[in-house]
Design an enzyme around this catalytic site. Structure first.
Site, PDB file in Angstrom:
ATOM      1  N   HIS A   1       5.641  10.896   2.682  1.00 33.75           N
ATOM      2  CA  HIS A   1       4.368  11.607   3.348  1.00 33.75           C
ATOM      3  C   HIS A   1       4.242  13.037   4.072  1.00 33.75           C
ATOM      4  O   HIS A   1       4.566  13.407   4.933  1.00 33.75           O
ATOM      5  CB  HIS A   1       3.010  10.504   4.466  1.00 33.75           C
ATOM      6  CG  HIS A   1       3.514   9.627   3.928  1.00 33.75           C
ATOM      7  ND1 HIS A   1       1.907   9.279   3.620  1.00 33.75           N
ATOM      8  CD2 HIS A   1       3.769   8.228   4.232  1.00 33.75           C
ATOM      9  CE1 HIS A   1       2.743   7.705   2.929  1.00 33.75           C
ATOM     10  NE2 HIS A   1       3.224   7.187   3.928  1.00 33.75           N
ATOM     11  N   LEU A   2       4.063  14.297   2.965  1.00 29.26           N
ATOM     12  CA  LEU A   2       4.352  15.423   3.113  1.00 29.26           C
ATOM     13  C   LEU A   2       3.109  16.091   3.526  1.00 29.26           C
ATOM     14  O   LEU A   2       2.914  17.289   4.021  1.00 29.26           O
ATOM     15  CB  LEU A   2       5.073  16.346   1.973  1.00 29.26           C
ATOM     16  CG  LEU A   2       5.890  16.164   1.447  1.00 29.26           C
ATOM     17  CD1 LEU A   2       6.595  16.731  -0.164  1.00 29.26           C
ATOM     18  CD2 LEU A   2       6.975  16.128   2.816  1.00 29.26           C
ATOM     19  N   ARG A   3       2.109  15.062   3.473  1.00 31.84           N
ATOM     20  CA  ARG A   3       0.758  15.622   4.668  1.00 31.84           C
ATOM     21  C   ARG A   3       0.148  16.700   3.556  1.00 31.84           C
ATOM     22  O   ARG A   3      -1.140  17.199   4.725  1.00 31.84           O
ATOM     23  CB  ARG A   3       0.799  15.982   6.256  1.00 31.84           C
ATOM     24  CG  ARG A   3       1.939  14.362   6.710  1.00 31.84           C
ATOM     25  CD  ARG A   3       0.665  13.543   6.214  1.00 31.84           C
ATOM     26  NE  ARG A   3       1.088  11.665   7.492  1.00 31.84           N
ATOM     27  CZ  ARG A   3       1.371  10.721   7.018  1.00 31.84           C
ATOM     28  NH1 ARG A   3       0.067  11.199   6.487  1.00 31.84           N
ATOM     29  NH2 ARG A   3       0.870  10.228   7.689  1.00 31.84           N
ATOM     30  N   HIS A  21       7.553  -0.590   1.069  1.00 35.77           N
ATOM     31  CA  HIS A  21       8.084  -0.850   2.431  1.00 35.77           C
ATOM     32  C   HIS A  21       7.633  -2.760   2.996  1.00 35.77           C
ATOM     33  O   HIS A  21       7.224  -3.323   3.395  1.00 35.77           O
ATOM     34  CB  HIS A  21       7.320  -0.219   3.175  1.00 35.77           C
ATOM     35  CG  HIS A  21       5.812  -0.002   2.598  1.00 35.77           C
ATOM     36  ND1 HIS A  21       4.906  -1.008   2.867  1.00 35.77           N
ATOM     37  CD2 HIS A  21       5.062   0.930   3.170  1.00 35.77           C
ATOM     38  CE1 HIS A  21       3.424  -0.425   2.966  1.00 35.77           C
ATOM     39  NE2 HIS A  21       4.173   0.622   3.049  1.00 35.77           N
ATOM     40  N   ASP A  74       9.409   6.105   4.658  1.00 34.79           N
ATOM     41  CA  ASP A  74       7.978   5.588   4.651  1.00 34.79           C
ATOM     42  C   ASP A  74       7.644   7.010   5.493  1.00 34.79           C
ATOM     43  O   ASP A  74       7.385   6.801   6.594  1.00 34.79           O
ATOM     44  CB  ASP A  74       7.630   4.275   4.585  1.00 34.79           C
ATOM     45  CG  ASP A  74       5.462   4.702   4.591  1.00 34.79           C
ATOM     46  OD1 ASP A  74       5.087   5.534   4.750  1.00 34.79           O
ATOM     47  OD2 ASP A  74       5.470   3.336   5.259  1.00 34.79           O
ATOM     48  N   ASP A  87      -1.031   4.106  -0.936  1.00 29.31           N
ATOM     49  CA  ASP A  87      -0.131   3.674  -0.241  1.00 29.31           C
ATOM     50  C   ASP A  87      -1.020   4.766   0.932  1.00 29.31           C
ATOM     51  O   ASP A  87      -1.939   5.362   1.449  1.00 29.31           O
ATOM     52  CB  ASP A  87       1.043   4.445  -0.051  1.00 29.31           C
ATOM     53  CG  ASP A  87       1.875   4.177   0.943  1.00 29.31           C
ATOM     54  OD1 ASP A  87       2.559   2.674   1.242  1.00 29.31           O
ATOM     55  OD2 ASP A  87       1.875   4.946   2.179  1.00 29.31           O
ATOM     56  N   ASN A 110       2.642   0.842  10.020  1.00 26.94           N
ATOM     57  CA  ASN A 110       2.209  -0.010   8.928  1.00 26.94           C
ATOM     58  C   ASN A 110       2.862  -0.115   7.490  1.00 26.94           C
ATOM     59  O   ASN A 110       3.294   0.578   6.949  1.00 26.94           O
ATOM     60  CB  ASN A 110       0.216   0.236   8.623  1.00 26.94           C
ATOM     61  CG  ASN A 110      -0.202  -0.433   8.260  1.00 26.94           C
ATOM     62  OD1 ASN A 110       0.857  -1.562   7.832  1.00 26.94           O
ATOM     63  ND2 ASN A 110      -0.870  -0.491   7.714  1.00 26.94           N
TER      64      ASN A 110
HETATM   65 ZN   LIG Z   1       2.112   2.501   2.851  1.00 31.14          ZN
END
Ligand SMILES: [Zn+2]
Length: 432
Positions: free
Chosen positions: A62-64, A234, A307, A154, A280
């Site tokens: 996740h690079l946001r 995940h 993740d 995701d 999560n």
């Molecule tokens: Zn996820």
């Protein structure tokens, strides 16, 4: 970047943990692996005793950016990736705006090229706005300059079976894959922690294993039914490993990933209500950790994916119930895999290269030859000191966020250098 590709001689490195050899890099390509004098003008890197691995590939980052640049940007996230030994990351689609059009995925892809620390492959959303009601323009994203092949909502599960079926059918046209965040939403309403002894003791709403396993089982069956390709994000429970093992035994095109944190940590860490352990899917039990390690060792689980989920302090350092889900992971992934898999004798370095470079590149449909070390192949590689050992300090990380569950923990290993097609992105443990 300051350093241009040129001629590099890496001396004394151990490719995949084998016998020492000199690796000669010319014009971005591995020229030879063997020995011999340094060619004139070569820059020499003394790598005596270091393990050489192909550049790592993360299927789940996740690079946001765009939208949450206070948590991470493409620039800071790819710096973190390079420092962790990665040469390619897949950027998840739950940005703001969501990466659900050709325009947004091309924007992220371009930001990655500008940053230059590693390749950035955008993941496209499965549904418009991750809302789970209408399919996004998967074809347009696939045909864009970003060449998207992995699609995922995701953060959320594509829980509607009809939509999931349509997505699986659609991606067949361009050999794509749907990566599912398996979480039955009704079974996990308000869920905070693995459902079990610990959630009962702490009085937190449980996230039951069956909510993950039921979706994985359904999606394996759907994938077989339409003859498509599913990737399970995940994986966190022993039951999920069993279901994936069964699906693979049928010859179905199902692949799976496990995160470093699920390979090392358990829900018992939540005892002090520290939200740094809130994630999560949640941390599970020691029995689940053992099954995940076994699944990764025997190839049931294809790869490790971080993740990496950065969050600013105000979203993380709060009450458990209101804290954001997620942990950073790019800068510690290889070290955690050494601790959980290599130092336990479950995987050798060739196995690590397979699970952290070759297989994730295949699942991500990355173009070019297999991720490996060999003459004629792109010189994307990582030099790693497996004998190093120190205490993880998230304040020293390049990620903009500090929510590492490994902070204060002693871990083995240190990424010493990373090369991306012959250009060093990391030298001497620092950004080049
Ligand atoms: Zn996820």
């Amino acid at each position: 970047m300051s350093t241009a590709p040129g001629t590099w001689l890496i001396t004394g490195a151990r490719p995949l943990g084998g016998d020492p050899a000199d690796i000669l890099i010319r014009d971005g390509v591995i020229d030879s692996i063997g020995g011999g004098p340094a060619p004139a003008g070569a820059q020499v890197v003394d790598a005596a005793g270091l393990i050489a691995l192909p550049g790592l590939v993360d299927l789940h980052t996740h690079l946001r950016e765009p939208g949450r640049e206070d948590a991470e940007t493409v620039e800071t996230g790819t710096r973190a990736a390079a420092l962790g030994g990665f040469t390619a990351v897949h950027a998840m689609a739950n940005t703001d705006p969501v990466a659900d059009t050709a325009g947004v995925v091309e924007q992220i892809w371009r930001l990655g090229r500008q940053a230059g620390h590693c390749d950035v492959h955008p993941v496209g959303a499965v549904t418009v706005g991750l809302a789970g009601t209408r399919l996004a323009e998967l074809g347009a994203m696939a045909e864009s300059a970003a060449r998207v092949r992995v699609f995922s909502d995701d953060g959320r599960c594509v829980s509607d079976a009809v939509l999931m079926r349509r997505a699986l059918e659609y991606v067949k046209a361009f050999d794509g894959v749907v990566a599912q965040h398996a979480q039955e939403p009704r079974l996990t309403q308000g869920a905070q922690l693995n459902e079990g002894e610990m959630s009962g003791r702490l009085g937190l709403t449980g996230w039951p294993a069956v909510a993950e396993e039921a979706v994985i089982a359904r999606d394996c069956l759907l994938t077989a039914h339409v003859g498509s390709a599913l990737h399970v994000c995940h994986v966190s429970t022993a039951g999920s490993v069993e279901i994936i093992r069964w699906a693979k035994s049928k010859g179905w095109r199902v692949t799976a990933e496990v995160t470093p944190h699920h390979l090392l940590l358990t829900d018992s860490l939540a005892a002090g209500y520290d939200p740094v352990y809130k994630v999560n899917p949640p941390l599970r039990t020691a029995a689940d950790v053992a099954a995940l390690r076994e699944g990764l060792a025997d190839g049931t689980i294809d790869c490790v994916a971080t993740d990496h989920a950065p969050h600013p302090v105000e979203d993380k350092e709060t009450e458990w119930d209101t804290a954001a889900f997620g942990m950073t992971g790019l800068e510690t992934a290889l070290r955690v895999v050494q601790e959980a898999m290599v130092d336990t004798g479950l995987l050798d370095w060739a196995g690590v290269a397979d699970r952290m470079a070759r297989r994730p590149a295949r699942i991500g449909r990355l173009p070019g030859p297999d991720r490996a070390l060999g003459a004629g192949l792109p010189a994307s590689l990582t030099l790693y000191d497996a004998s190093a050992r120190d205490t993880v300090d998230p304040r020293a990380h390049a990620s903009r966020s500090r929510n590492s569950p490994f902070g204060g923990m002693e871990l083995p290993g240190r990424v010493v250098a990373t090369f991306l097609r012959g250009t060093p992105t990391v030298l001497d443990g620092k950004l080049a």
